[in-house]
Design a protein around this motif. Structure first.
Motif, PDB file in Angstrom:
ATOM      1  N   PRO A  97      58.704  56.954  46.262  1.00  0.00           N
ATOM      2  CA  PRO A  97      58.915  56.791  44.812  1.00  0.00           C
ATOM      3  C   PRO A  97      59.075  55.315  44.435  1.00  0.00           C
ATOM      4  CG  PRO A  97      60.965  57.433  45.846  1.00  0.00           C
ATOM      5  CD  PRO A  97      59.929  57.430  46.941  1.00  0.00           C
ATOM      6  N   VAL A  98      58.057  54.525  44.765  1.00  0.00           N
ATOM      7  CA  VAL A  98      58.090  53.088  44.517  1.00  0.00           C
ATOM      8  C   VAL A  98      56.931  52.722  43.587  1.00  0.00           C
ATOM      9  CG1 VAL A  98      57.993  50.781  45.533  1.00  0.00           C
ATOM     10  CG2 VAL A  98      59.092  52.648  46.789  1.00  0.00           C
ATOM     11  N   TYR A  99      57.241  51.976  42.553  1.00  0.00           N
ATOM     12  CA  TYR A  99      56.232  51.511  41.605  1.00  0.00           C
ATOM     13  C   TYR A  99      55.707  50.159  42.064  1.00  0.00           C
ATOM     14  CZ  TYR A  99      54.346  49.982  37.038  1.00  0.00           C
ATOM     15  OH  TYR A  99      53.545  49.524  36.028  1.00  0.00           O
ATOM     16  N   LEU A 100      54.396  49.960  41.959  1.00  0.00           N
ATOM     17  CA  LEU A 100      53.771  48.725  42.429  1.00  0.00           C
ATOM     18  C   LEU A 100      53.032  48.018  41.301  1.00  0.00           C
ATOM     19  CD1 LEU A 100      52.765  46.815  44.759  1.00  0.00           C
ATOM     20  CD2 LEU A 100      50.795  48.365  44.959  1.00  0.00           C
ATOM     21  N   ILE A 101      53.251  46.707  41.204  1.00  0.00           N
ATOM     22  CA  ILE A 101      52.408  45.865  40.357  1.00  0.00           C
ATOM     23  C   ILE A 101      51.661  44.895  41.268  1.00  0.00           C
ATOM     24  CG2 ILE A 101      52.385  43.984  38.674  1.00  0.00           C
ATOM     25  CD1 ILE A 101      54.375  45.391  37.028  1.00  0.00           C
ATOM     26  N   HIS A 102      50.361  44.909  41.169  1.00  0.00           N
ATOM     27  CA  HIS A 102      49.489  44.075  41.999  1.00  0.00           C
ATOM     28  C   HIS A 102      48.666  43.176  41.066  1.00  0.00           C
ATOM     29  CE1 HIS A 102      46.663  42.967  45.174  1.00  0.00           C
ATOM     30  NE2 HIS A 102      45.679  43.272  44.353  1.00  0.00           N
ATOM     31  N   TYR A 103      48.350  41.971  41.535  1.00  0.00           N
ATOM     32  CA  TYR A 103      47.661  41.005  40.679  1.00  0.00           C
ATOM     33  C   TYR A 103      46.228  40.769  41.153  1.00  0.00           C
ATOM     34  CZ  TYR A 103      52.286  40.342  38.871  1.00  0.00           C
ATOM     35  OH  TYR A 103      53.515  40.583  38.295  1.00  0.00           O
ATOM     36  N   SER A 104      45.322  40.800  40.193  1.00  0.00           N
ATOM     37  CA  SER A 104      43.917  40.521  40.464  1.00  0.00           C
ATOM     38  C   SER A 104      43.469  39.363  39.573  1.00  0.00           C
ATOM     39  CB  SER A 104      43.061  41.773  40.250  1.00  0.00           C
ATOM     40  OG  SER A 104      41.751  41.563  40.738  1.00  0.00           O
ATOM     41  N   THR A 105      42.174  39.227  39.399  1.00  0.00           N
ATOM     42  CA  THR A 105      41.641  37.989  38.820  1.00  0.00           C
ATOM     43  C   THR A 105      40.474  38.224  37.872  1.00  0.00           C
ATOM     44  OG1 THR A 105      40.525  35.908  39.434  1.00  0.00           O
ATOM     45  CG2 THR A 105      40.181  37.781  40.866  1.00  0.00           C
ATOM     46  N   ASP A 106      40.259  37.249  36.996  1.00  0.00           N
ATOM     47  CA  ASP A 106      39.085  37.261  36.126  1.00  0.00           C
ATOM     48  C   ASP A 106      37.795  37.048  36.915  1.00  0.00           C
ATOM     49  OD1 ASP A 106      40.054  34.630  36.664  1.00  0.00           O
ATOM     50  OD2 ASP A 106      38.807  33.818  35.061  1.00  0.00           O
ATOM     51  N   PHE A 107      37.908  36.582  38.158  1.00  0.00           N
ATOM     52  CA  PHE A 107      36.719  36.313  38.969  1.00  0.00           C
ATOM     53  C   PHE A 107      36.044  37.589  39.480  1.00  0.00           C
ATOM     54  CE2 PHE A 107      36.810  31.617  40.386  1.00  0.00           C
ATOM     55  CZ  PHE A 107      37.224  31.224  39.127  1.00  0.00           C
ATOM     56  N   VAL A 108      36.561  38.759  39.089  1.00  0.00           N
ATOM     57  CA  VAL A 108      35.844  40.007  39.401  1.00  0.00           C
ATOM     58  C   VAL A 108      34.653  40.177  38.456  1.00  0.00           C
ATOM     59  CG1 VAL A 108      37.909  41.141  40.291  1.00  0.00           C
ATOM     60  CG2 VAL A 108      37.290  41.454  37.882  1.00  0.00           C
ATOM     61  N   PHE A 109      34.571  39.337  37.418  1.00  0.00           N
ATOM     62  CA  PHE A 109      33.464  39.398  36.464  1.00  0.00           C
ATOM     63  C   PHE A 109      32.469  38.268  36.716  1.00  0.00           C
ATOM     64  CE2 PHE A 109      37.080  41.263  34.023  1.00  0.00           C
ATOM     65  CZ  PHE A 109      36.575  42.547  33.906  1.00  0.00           C
ATOM     66  N   SER A 110      31.236  38.481  36.264  1.00  0.00           N
ATOM     67  CA  SER A 110      30.182  37.484  36.483  1.00  0.00           C
ATOM     68  C   SER A 110      30.086  36.468  35.350  1.00  0.00           C
ATOM     69  CB  SER A 110      28.832  38.166  36.654  1.00  0.00           C
ATOM     70  OG  SER A 110      28.389  38.716  35.416  1.00  0.00           O
ATOM     71  N   GLY A 111      30.415  36.905  34.116  1.00  0.00           N
ATOM     72  CA  GLY A 111      30.310  36.014  32.965  1.00  0.00           C
ATOM     73  C   GLY A 111      28.894  35.746  32.515  1.00  0.00           C
ATOM     74  N   ARG A 112      27.932  36.448  33.063  1.00  0.00           N
ATOM     75  CA  ARG A 112      26.531  36.216  32.702  1.00  0.00           C
ATOM     76  C   ARG A 112      26.246  36.723  31.290  1.00  0.00           C
ATOM     77  NH1 ARG A 112      25.059  38.126  38.323  1.00  0.00           N
ATOM     78  NH2 ARG A 112      24.610  36.241  39.519  1.00  0.00           N
ATOM     79  N   GLN A 113      25.619  35.896  30.486  1.00  0.00           N
ATOM     80  CA  GLN A 113      25.208  36.245  29.124  1.00  0.00           C
ATOM     81  C   GLN A 113      26.352  36.923  28.369  1.00  0.00           C
ATOM     82  OE1 GLN A 113      21.671  38.600  29.998  1.00  0.00           O
ATOM     83  NE2 GLN A 113      20.377  36.809  29.699  1.00  0.00           N
ATOM     84  N   ARG A 114      27.483  36.251  28.372  1.00  0.00           N
ATOM     85  CA  ARG A 114      28.686  36.851  27.813  1.00  0.00           C
ATOM     86  C   ARG A 114      29.356  35.879  26.856  1.00  0.00           C
ATOM     87  NH1 ARG A 114      31.032  42.180  28.416  1.00  0.00           N
ATOM     88  NH2 ARG A 114      33.086  41.973  27.484  1.00  0.00           N
ATOM     89  N   ASN A 115      29.836  36.395  25.718  1.00  0.00           N
ATOM     90  CA  ASN A 115      30.634  35.556  24.818  1.00  0.00           C
ATOM     91  C   ASN A 115      31.740  36.353  24.134  1.00  0.00           C
ATOM     92  OD1 ASN A 115      29.210  37.087  22.990  1.00  0.00           O
ATOM     93  ND2 ASN A 115      28.046  35.385  22.120  1.00  0.00           N
ATOM     94  N   LEU A 116      32.024  37.549  24.664  1.00  0.00           N
ATOM     95  CA  LEU A 116      33.125  38.371  24.175  1.00  0.00           C
ATOM     96  C   LEU A 116      34.109  38.603  25.311  1.00  0.00           C
ATOM     97  CD1 LEU A 116      31.282  41.141  22.095  1.00  0.00           C
ATOM     98  CD2 LEU A 116      32.661  39.246  21.203  1.00  0.00           C
TER      99      LEU A 116
END
Length: 290
Positions: A97-116
């Motif tokens: 019964p343990v709650y976990l917060i884990h941190y990830s990154t914006d680098f999971v996205f490519s950003g190709r042809q993106r402006n939103l």
């Protein structure tokens, strides 16, 4: 199991980990830390036993392999820390019964042809070993019932060298700096990220969350604002990515949307410019070179 006992992985030396510890203590939590200085974090039995000893109601995993360029030649270690460690946490916590917060990154996205700004529902496409291993860590935790994964970006804060502190060091030594101006992201103060983390924990949020300061900036924007706030005459010259060769490919656009945080909890993160001002003004003496 005490509802006020938390365990911060990376809490002694990590920039985010230290912010989480400070926030936890300020909010009255009993805070324990565990990091590489205590032993091999990627040893399953060691990790399992340490968690058993602390017996927390919540774990914050702020341990990560974040050397983006080094990861291209050091994939095995990046995989071990960014993928294997979350996998172990998923196994260890499955029936606890343990709650976990884990941190990830914006680098999971490519950003190709993106402006939103990217939302939690957008498709991922990492361009680097770092991004791919962090995405694998997210996926390892996707079936854990009591877990929130917080994607964040471009961190600055007390306790460790970061982009802002590095820029200010160079700006005190040089008349001009060249900084990439065609990559855009979400600069984020670790103090604010820690506050968002505890808000999500208290509401027992589950699944993916984007947790960053409001607004967007290029690396050049961030550097220029830092230099201005520090009242330095250094000229910050905008350059293109192609003029600053790096081993790992970065997304050209990886701004994260915090609409989910706003809709669920009514929380609107403050602008990154305001957070940066607080960071610099409160740490002015520390940021000065001797």
């Amino acid at each position: 199991m005490e509802e006020k006992k938390i365990l911060v992985l990376g809490g002694k030396t990590g920039m985010l980990g230290q912010a989480l510890v400070k926030t936890g203590l300020a909010q009255g939590y009993d805070v324990a830390t565990l990091g590489r200085e205590d032993g091999d974090m990627t040893d399953f039995e060691f990790l399992k036993e340490k968690i058993r000893q602390v017996n927390p109601h919540c774990i914050f995993n702020a341990v990560a392999y974040t050397a983006v360029d080094n990861a291209e030649d050091d994939e095995q270690n990046a995989v071990t820390v960014n993928k294997r460690l979350p996998e172990m946490l998923a196994v260890i916590l499955k029936d606890l019964p343990v709650y976990l917060i884990h941190y990830s990154t914006d680098f999971v996205f490519s950003g190709r042809q993106r402006n939103l700004p990217y939302t939690e529902k957008d498709s991922t496409e990492p361009l680097s070993v770092y991004g791919a291993t962090k995405l694998a860590g997210e996926q390892a935790l996707s079936k854990l019932d009591s877990c929130a994964v917080l994607r964040t970006a471009w961190l600055f804060g007390e306790g460790r060298k970061n982009f802002v502190s590095t820029i200010l060091k160079f700006a005190q030594e040089r008349d001009a700096l060249r900084v990439v101006a065609d990559q855009f992201g979400s600069p984020t103060y670790t103090r604010d990220l820690a506050e968002m983390s505890f808000l999500i924990m208290k509401n027992h949020g589950v699944g993916l969350f984007h947790a960053v300061n409001s607004g967007q900036a290029s690396w050049c924007d961030l550097a220029s604002e830092a230099v201005k706030l520090f009242n330095l005459p250094t000229f910050v010259e905008p350059i293109e990515t192609k003029d600053w060769v790096q081993k790992a490919v970065r997304p050209k656009y990886s701004v994260l949307s915090t609409q989910k945080l706003q809709q669920l909890y009514g929380y609107v993160p403050r602008p990154w410019t305001q957070a940066l001002q607080e960071y610099i003004f409160e740490n002015m003496e520390t940021l000065k070179i001797r």
